[in-house]
Design an enzyme around this catalytic site. Sequence first.
Site, PDB file in Angstrom:
ATOM      1  N   ARG A 107       0.844  -1.183   0.000  1.00  0.00           N
ATOM      2  CA  ARG A 107       0.000   0.000   0.000  1.00  0.00           C
ATOM      3  C   ARG A 107       0.885   1.241   0.000  1.00  0.00           C
ATOM      4  O   ARG A 107       1.780   1.369   0.836  1.00  0.00           O
ATOM      5  CB  ARG A 107      -0.837  -0.047   1.284  1.00  0.00           C
ATOM      6  N   THR A 111      -1.070   7.613  -1.078  1.00  0.00           N
ATOM      7  CA  THR A 111      -2.346   7.479  -1.811  1.00  0.00           C
ATOM      8  C   THR A 111      -3.234   6.388  -1.203  1.00  0.00           C
ATOM      9  O   THR A 111      -4.430   6.327  -1.491  1.00  0.00           O
ATOM     10  CB  THR A 111      -2.089   7.093  -3.277  1.00  0.00           C
ATOM     11  N   ASP A 206       4.956  -5.140   9.829  1.00  0.00           N
ATOM     12  CA  ASP A 206       6.059  -4.747  10.717  1.00  0.00           C
ATOM     13  C   ASP A 206       6.008  -5.524  12.032  1.00  0.00           C
ATOM     14  O   ASP A 206       7.043  -5.936  12.559  1.00  0.00           O
ATOM     15  CB  ASP A 206       5.989  -3.242  11.005  1.00  0.00           C
TER      16      ASP A 206
HETATM   17  C1  PRP Z   1      -1.128  -4.044   4.885  1.00  0.00           C
HETATM   18  C2  PRP Z   1      -1.995  -5.270   5.077  1.00  0.00           C
HETATM   19  C3  PRP Z   1      -2.843  -5.246   3.832  1.00  0.00           C
HETATM   20  C4  PRP Z   1      -3.052  -3.775   3.599  1.00  0.00           C
HETATM   21  C5  PRP Z   1      -4.424  -3.405   4.057  1.00  0.00           C
HETATM   22  O1  PRP Z   1      -0.090  -4.301   4.011  1.00  0.00           O
HETATM   23  O2  PRP Z   1      -1.261  -6.452   5.244  1.00  0.00           O
HETATM   24  O3  PRP Z   1      -2.250  -5.888   2.719  1.00  0.00           O
HETATM   25  O4  PRP Z   1      -2.067  -3.093   4.370  1.00  0.00           O
HETATM   26  O5  PRP Z   1      -4.722  -2.094   3.757  1.00  0.00           O
HETATM   27  P1  PRP Z   1      -5.883  -1.683   2.752  1.00  0.00           P
HETATM   28  O6  PRP Z   1      -7.099  -2.488   3.112  1.00  0.00           O
HETATM   29  O7  PRP Z   1      -6.055  -0.215   3.029  1.00  0.00           O
HETATM   30  O8  PRP Z   1      -5.417  -1.947   1.351  1.00  0.00           O
HETATM   31  P2  PRP Z   1       1.070  -3.262   3.657  1.00  0.00           P
HETATM   32  O9  PRP Z   1       0.739  -2.512   2.403  1.00  0.00           O
HETATM   33  O10 PRP Z   1       1.397  -2.436   4.864  1.00  0.00           O
HETATM   34  O11 PRP Z   1       2.295  -4.220   3.272  1.00  0.00           O
HETATM   35  P3  PRP Z   1       3.165  -5.210   4.181  1.00  0.00           P
HETATM   36  O12 PRP Z   1       2.282  -6.387   4.523  1.00  0.00           O
HETATM   37  O13 PRP Z   1       4.272  -5.602   3.268  1.00  0.00           O
HETATM   38  O14 PRP Z   1       3.626  -4.469   5.402  1.00  0.00           O
HETATM   39  N1  URA Z   2      -2.381  -2.139   7.246  1.00  0.00           N
HETATM   40  C1  URA Z   2      -1.941  -2.504   8.465  1.00  0.00           C
HETATM   41  O1  URA Z   2      -0.996  -3.288   8.596  1.00  0.00           O
HETATM   42  N2  URA Z   2      -2.561  -1.987   9.544  1.00  0.00           N
HETATM   43  C2  URA Z   2      -3.603  -1.136   9.451  1.00  0.00           C
HETATM   44  O2  URA Z   2      -4.142  -0.708  10.485  1.00  0.00           O
HETATM   45  C3  URA Z   2      -4.042  -0.770   8.160  1.00  0.00           C
HETATM   46  C4  URA Z   2      -3.423  -1.293   7.071  1.00  0.00           C
END
Ligand code: PRP
Ligand code: URA
Length: 212
Positions: A107, A111, A206
């Site tokens: 994400r 944006t 994280d």
């Molecule tokens: C987090 C989570 C989802 C997303 C959810 O991933 O694991 O994939 O955010 O958010 P949304 O519903 O607003 O799309 P992130 O993009 O932080 O990647 P990561 O798992 O690599 O940390």
């Molecule tokens: N992705 C995360 O990991 N945590 C949140 O709260 C939202 C998106």
Amino acid sequence: MQNKYPNFLLVDHPLVKKDITILRDETTKPDTFREAVKRISTVLAVNISSDFLLSTFKVKTPLEQTKGFSLKQEIVLVPVLRAGLGMVSGFLAIIPDAKVGHIGLERNEKTLKPAEYYNKTPRNIDSSEVILLDPMLATGGSASSAISFLKKRGAKKIVFACLVAAPEGIKKLSADHPEIKIFSAALDRKLNNRGYILPGLGDAGDRTFGTL
Ligand code: PRP
Ligand code: URA
């Protein structure tokens, strides 16, 4: 919420509530966090698999012949990288012969739109029961685009499993993919202005991998 969004299923169980609390606690270390994610995922897997179709066949016990059962369709787990990886072992604990595909989505912090950086899915996804795994359903952008991708690959039966869902994400997923069932271990209040779930658990990737 259950009636307003008929495709949303809250897996409400005392052990799940206890483990979600471990995930929420900001002092929880990654090893303890991963263990709780695994336990909750196994409970989600039990619930999701309760309406899997079965085939019957004859099996011989040491005493006589009787009816045996096997899953009619193959199961494909698709974790969204990175955080979805933490849910895989809990699902494999009770569906050990499931295949595992991967979708890499990140994400954009400004944006809040997901960008795809990797994908690999098994060939027979069109005839399988597909379970998309991602702990967080926040804006719903990542889950919605992962489901669109799986449909393009030919998947016909898809359910989405998460640990924490926000109303905003449930609304988006219900609008974009109304036939998809959403199984979640918690339903939270709302998103903050950075797209984080409140009260939530912070950044699931994280916290799983200790990259805070
Ligand atoms: C987090 C989570 C989802 C997303 C959810 O991933 O694991 O994939 O955010 O958010 P949304 O519903 O607003 O799309 P992130 O993009 O932080 O990647 P990561 O798992 O690599 O940390
Ligand atoms: N992705 C995360 O990991 N945590 C949140 O709260 C939202 C998106």
